[in-house]
Write an enzyme that holds these catalytic residues in place. Structure first.
Site, PDB file in Angstrom:
ATOM      1  N   ALA A 107     -27.303  19.258  33.422  1.00 44.71           N
ATOM      2  CA  ALA A 107     -26.965  18.292  34.183  1.00 44.71           C
ATOM      3  C   ALA A 107     -26.900  16.740  33.412  1.00 44.71           C
ATOM      4  CB  ALA A 107     -28.597  17.923  34.803  1.00 44.71           C
ATOM      5  N   ARG A 160     -25.239  12.375  33.783  1.00 46.87           N
ATOM      6  CA  ARG A 160     -24.933  11.608  34.996  1.00 46.87           C
ATOM      7  C   ARG A 160     -23.751  11.297  35.326  1.00 46.87           C
ATOM      8  NH1 ARG A 160     -28.436   6.656  32.453  1.00 46.87           N
ATOM      9  NH2 ARG A 160     -26.797   7.537  30.798  1.00 46.87           N
ATOM     10  N   VAL A 186     -41.568  13.794  17.942  1.00 41.75           N
ATOM     11  CA  VAL A 186     -42.025  13.468  16.581  1.00 41.75           C
ATOM     12  C   VAL A 186     -41.245  13.508  15.699  1.00 41.75           C
ATOM     13  CG1 VAL A 186     -43.998  12.700  15.242  1.00 41.75           C
ATOM     14  CG2 VAL A 186     -44.434  13.333  17.627  1.00 41.75           C
ATOM     15  N   ILE A 196     -38.517  17.316  11.755  1.00 37.70           N
ATOM     16  CA  ILE A 196     -39.592  17.737  10.760  1.00 37.70           C
ATOM     17  C   ILE A 196     -40.706  18.579  11.672  1.00 37.70           C
ATOM     18  CG2 ILE A 196     -41.669  16.810   9.619  1.00 37.70           C
ATOM     19  CD1 ILE A 196     -39.999  14.387   8.616  1.00 37.70           C
ATOM     20  N   GLU A 199     -30.445  -0.114  17.886  1.00 39.22           N
ATOM     21  CA  GLU A 199     -29.954  -0.006  19.451  1.00 39.22           C
ATOM     22  C   GLU A 199     -30.052  -1.638  19.530  1.00 39.22           C
ATOM     23  OE1 GLU A 199     -30.291   2.514  21.762  1.00 39.22           O
ATOM     24  OE2 GLU A 199     -30.921   4.000  20.470  1.00 39.22           O
ATOM     25  N   ASP A 246     -42.016   2.628  19.349  1.00 39.74           N
ATOM     26  CA  ASP A 246     -41.184   3.806  19.301  1.00 39.74           C
ATOM     27  C   ASP A 246     -42.413   4.652  18.075  1.00 39.74           C
ATOM     28  OD1 ASP A 246     -39.195   6.333  19.276  1.00 39.74           O
ATOM     29  OD2 ASP A 246     -39.428   5.748  17.322  1.00 39.74           O
ATOM     30  N   LYS A 277     -45.062   8.066  18.775  1.00 40.63           N
ATOM     31  CA  LYS A 277     -45.205   9.243  18.018  1.00 40.63           C
ATOM     32  C   LYS A 277     -46.346   9.359  17.361  1.00 40.63           C
ATOM     33  CE  LYS A 277     -40.232   8.570  16.927  1.00 40.63           C
ATOM     34  NZ  LYS A 277     -39.200   8.177  16.177  1.00 40.63           N
TER      35      LYS A 277
HETATM   36  N1  LIG Z   1     -31.194  10.541  19.493  1.00 35.86           N
HETATM   37  C1  LIG Z   1     -32.234  10.907  18.943  1.00 35.86           C
HETATM   38  O1  LIG Z   1     -31.841  11.108  17.721  1.00 35.86           O
HETATM   39  C2  LIG Z   1     -33.549  11.698  19.401  1.00 35.86           C
HETATM   40  C3  LIG Z   1     -34.282  12.065  18.277  1.00 35.86           C
HETATM   41  C4  LIG Z   1     -35.627  12.313  18.958  1.00 35.86           C
HETATM   42  C5  LIG Z   1     -35.913  12.360  20.402  1.00 35.86           C
HETATM   43  N2  LIG Z   1     -34.839  11.841  21.110  1.00 35.86           N
HETATM   44  C6  LIG Z   1     -35.221  11.896  22.792  1.00 35.86           C
HETATM   45  O2  LIG Z   1     -34.422  12.829  23.461  1.00 35.86           O
HETATM   46  C7  LIG Z   1     -34.295  12.244  24.633  1.00 35.86           C
HETATM   47  C8  LIG Z   1     -32.684  12.034  24.841  1.00 35.86           C
HETATM   48  O3  LIG Z   1     -32.112  11.078  23.964  1.00 35.86           O
HETATM   49  P1  LIG Z   1     -30.548  10.912  23.585  1.00 35.86           P
HETATM   50  O4  LIG Z   1     -30.658  10.241  22.255  1.00 35.86           O
HETATM   51  O5  LIG Z   1     -30.019  12.202  23.634  1.00 35.86           O
HETATM   52  O6  LIG Z   1     -30.086  10.087  24.720  1.00 35.86           O
HETATM   53  P2  LIG Z   1     -28.413   9.844  25.368  1.00 35.86           P
HETATM   54  O7  LIG Z   1     -27.716  10.103  24.314  1.00 35.86           O
HETATM   55  O8  LIG Z   1     -28.590   8.641  26.189  1.00 35.86           O
HETATM   56  O9  LIG Z   1     -28.369  11.146  26.582  1.00 35.86           O
HETATM   57  C9  LIG Z   1     -28.917  11.083  27.739  1.00 35.86           C
HETATM   58  C10 LIG Z   1     -28.374  12.088  28.470  1.00 35.86           C
HETATM   59  O10 LIG Z   1     -29.046  12.133  29.627  1.00 35.86           O
HETATM   60  C11 LIG Z   1     -28.030  11.920  30.928  1.00 35.86           C
HETATM   61  N3  LIG Z   1     -28.912  11.375  32.045  1.00 35.86           N
HETATM   62  C12 LIG Z   1     -29.470  10.077  32.177  1.00 35.86           C
HETATM   63  N4  LIG Z   1     -29.821  10.091  33.253  1.00 35.86           N
HETATM   64  C13 LIG Z   1     -29.767  11.181  34.034  1.00 35.86           C
HETATM   65  C14 LIG Z   1     -29.863  11.513  35.351  1.00 35.86           C
HETATM   66  N5  LIG Z   1     -30.330  10.945  36.378  1.00 35.86           N
HETATM   67  N6  LIG Z   1     -29.418  12.982  35.628  1.00 35.86           N
HETATM   68  C15 LIG Z   1     -28.762  13.589  34.854  1.00 35.86           C
HETATM   69  N7  LIG Z   1     -28.573  13.194  33.760  1.00 35.86           N
HETATM   70  C16 LIG Z   1     -28.952  11.976  33.065  1.00 35.86           C
HETATM   71  C17 LIG Z   1     -27.031  11.155  30.249  1.00 35.86           C
HETATM   72  O11 LIG Z   1     -25.836  11.535  31.034  1.00 35.86           O
HETATM   73  P3  LIG Z   1     -24.174  10.834  30.750  1.00 35.86           P
HETATM   74  O12 LIG Z   1     -23.989  11.696  29.373  1.00 35.86           O
HETATM   75  O13 LIG Z   1     -23.551  11.521  31.609  1.00 35.86           O
HETATM   76  O14 LIG Z   1     -24.470   9.438  30.574  1.00 35.86           O
HETATM   77  C18 LIG Z   1     -26.867  11.626  28.970  1.00 35.86           C
HETATM   78  O15 LIG Z   1     -25.989  12.776  28.821  1.00 35.86           O
HETATM   79  C19 LIG Z   1     -35.055  10.928  24.713  1.00 35.86           C
HETATM   80  O16 LIG Z   1     -36.231  11.026  25.136  1.00 35.86           O
HETATM   81  C20 LIG Z   1     -34.940  10.552  23.037  1.00 35.86           C
HETATM   82  O17 LIG Z   1     -36.224   9.635  22.992  1.00 35.86           O
HETATM   83  C21 LIG Z   1     -33.726  11.446  20.765  1.00 35.86           C
END
Ligand SMILES: NC(=O)c1ccc[n+]([C@@H]2O[C@H](COP(=O)([O-])OP(=O)(O)OC[C@H]3O[C@@H](n4cnc5c(N)ncnc54)[C@H](OP(=O)(O)O)[C@@H]3O)[C@@H](O)[C@H]2O)c1
Length: 434
Positions: free
Chosen positions: A43, A45, A132, A136, A190, A201, A205
């Site tokens: 899924a 967006r 977290v 790691i 960001e 953040d 963790k």
């Molecule tokens: N990025 C990192 O390095 C990292 C590291 C550790 C943990 N995390 C955690 O991992 C999670 C995801 O992070 P991310 O960096 O991958 O975020 P991201 O790049 O913003 O991706 C979010 C994804 O979710 C989709 N989405 C958002 N709302 C939605 C909805 N209502 N229905 C269906 N799909 C939806 C978006 O769709 P679209 O692509 O179509 O916009 C996108 O594909 C977060 O909780 C973050 O804290 C991230």
């Protein structure tokens, strides 16, 4: 071979990383686990979005419920982030008896207790290694590798953005605002950067790690959090001259008295000789002290597509094995075991301190300040009044002996009232890792 059908909610950095990693190493995992992982639905967006990792159109939908409720899907990965829809995704999946893997620290920090209770109630499981320190494996290490230890202390550099900014400030002698602006341009921070640079953040963790280490779920509101906005090039320079490096350090420390635990995130002076002082750039590190194992160090990438995917794969493997063997509760997400534990108020925590004041360049100022510290029973271990600072006010740096945070802050508030003291005093805690 048995097969587990995976529904992924989110195809962004982490979701696409997981999809890609499964294409690359899915067969290897299957041969190791004796169970295959097949991505059945994803899924997102926006179906039209250009994605760095190509996900076949036939797998995509914009309706997460379609994925979660698909009878073919027996394992769900929540990778969308946020705390509202993500909570619904996790609860809905758990209610259907489907195990969930999440990378969402904000969600766990805010709703962990509720979600763990739901997993128990509906006889399934919730896995969160990626929440977290990215790649790691610290959650698994605390729950399994160190299961025979009391964790007496845990220190974490767990926010790559802050570590990147502080590292560049140190290497370049640059100011916070300039490095932050550049980090935003380069994609290391960001916009807005508040969640990272104000320490929240890292607090999400550290709260999760503290809960696991001490067996009571830590209320995020009880965590003392300070970010890095107030750290200046001058602080980093003087700390360096004294033999220290400034890091945003998460700390979980059992206090000597009773069941209280320090759980905090704040900029900290770390002796250059300590291994955490050389964790640079976007890297993360977690230093764990157990009563049986002694000291152990984990180092690696705390974020990013592949590092985070690696952690998600580890959870997917655990979930697949649990599904294969029907061992739903072999390792529940969180087991309370020290219910009488509590987070100590920061005022009671004892630290050493680096204090930087801006004072009028007049005789007698140092004596007045030393008197206030003396009256508060706070010892001074060294004073630096650097040469070559022309102007009406000059920097004055103190290193202070151990004192409670309450006493140190009160003394500084009194010092700040002295007419000779200009601007707000800067106080940064010092950690000796004893
Ligand atoms: N990025 C990192 O390095 C990292 C590291 C550790 C943990 N995390 C955690 O991992 C999670 C995801 O992070 P991310 O960096 O991958 O975020 P991201 O790049 O913003 O991706 C979010 C994804 O979710 C989709 N989405 C958002 N709302 C939605 C909805 N209502 N229905 C269906 N799909 C939806 C978006 O769709 P679209 O692509 O179509 O916009 C996108 O594909 C977060 O909780 C973050 O804290 C991230």
């Amino acid at each position: 071979m048995q097969q587990v059908n995976l529904g992924i909610i989110g195809g962004g950095t982490v979701g696409s990383g997981v999809f890609d990693a499964l294409q690359r190493n899915g067969a290897l995992m299957a041969s190791r686990l004796g169970v295959g992982l097949q991505v059945t639905r994803v899924a997102v967006r926006d179906l039209k979005k250009n994605r760095a990792v190509k996900i076949p159109r036939a797998l995509l939908t914009t309706d997460w419920r379609e994925v979660v409720c698909d009878p073919e899907v027996n394992l769900v990965a929540e990778l969308i982030g946020g705390t509202t829809i993500a909570r619904e995704v996790v609860l809905t999946s758990l209610k259907l008896g489907k195990p969930v893997v999440t990378a969402n620290k904000a969600l766990l920090s805010a709703h962990g207790e509720e979600l763990f209770a739901a997993a128990k109630k509906f006889g399934t499981n919730l896995y969160y290694e990626a929440s977290v320190a990215g790649g790691i494996p610290i959650i698994k290490s605390l729950r399994e590798g160190f299961v025979g230890n009391r964790i007496t202390a845990l220190y974490g550099i767990v926010n790559g953005t802050c570590n990147y900014i502080l590292t560049r400030m140190k290497l370049e002698g640059a100011d916070f605002a300039a490095v932050l602006a550049d980090a935003q341009k380069l994609g290391y921070a960001e916009t807005p950067p508040d969640l990272d640079i104000d320490g929240h953040d890292a607090a999400h963790k550290i709260g999760i790690l503290a809960s696991l280490a001490h067996g009571f779920w830590v209320n995020p509101k009880k965590i003392h959090v300070e970010g890095i906005r107030y750290i200046s090039a001058l602080d980093i320079k003087f700390a360096g001259e004294l033999g220290y490096t400034i890091k945003l350090l998460g700390m979980v420390k059992k206090l000597e008295s009773g069941c209280r635990v320090q759980v905090s995130v704040y900029p900290t002076l770390i002796p250059n000789a300590h291994v955490l002082a050389s964790v640079n750039g976007v890297f993360n590190a977690v230093f764990v002290r157990g009563d049986i194992v002694g000291d152990a160090l984990f180092y690696g990438r705390g974020a990013g597509k592949d590092a985070t995917a690696s952690a998600v794969l580890s959870d997917l493997a655990d979930a697949a094995l649990d599904l294969k063997f029907g061992t739903k509760h072999r390792l529940p997400p969180f087991v309370p075991h020290e219910c009488s534990g509590a987070v100590a108020p920061i005022a009671e925590v004892v630290s050493q301190y680096f204090v930087r004041l801006n004072v009028a360049d007049k005789p007698g100022v140092l004596a007045k300040i030393a008197t206030i510290f003396g009256e508060a029973n706070i010892g001074i271990s060294s004073v630096i009044q650097p040469e070559g600072h022309a102007g009406e006010s000059v920097p004055l740096i103190f290193m202070l002996h151990y004192a409670t945070n309450g006493a140190a802050l009160k003394a500084l508030a009194n010092i700040a009232k002295l007419p000779a003291v200009k601007g707000k005093p800067v106080m940064i805690r010092v950690e000796s890792f004893e």
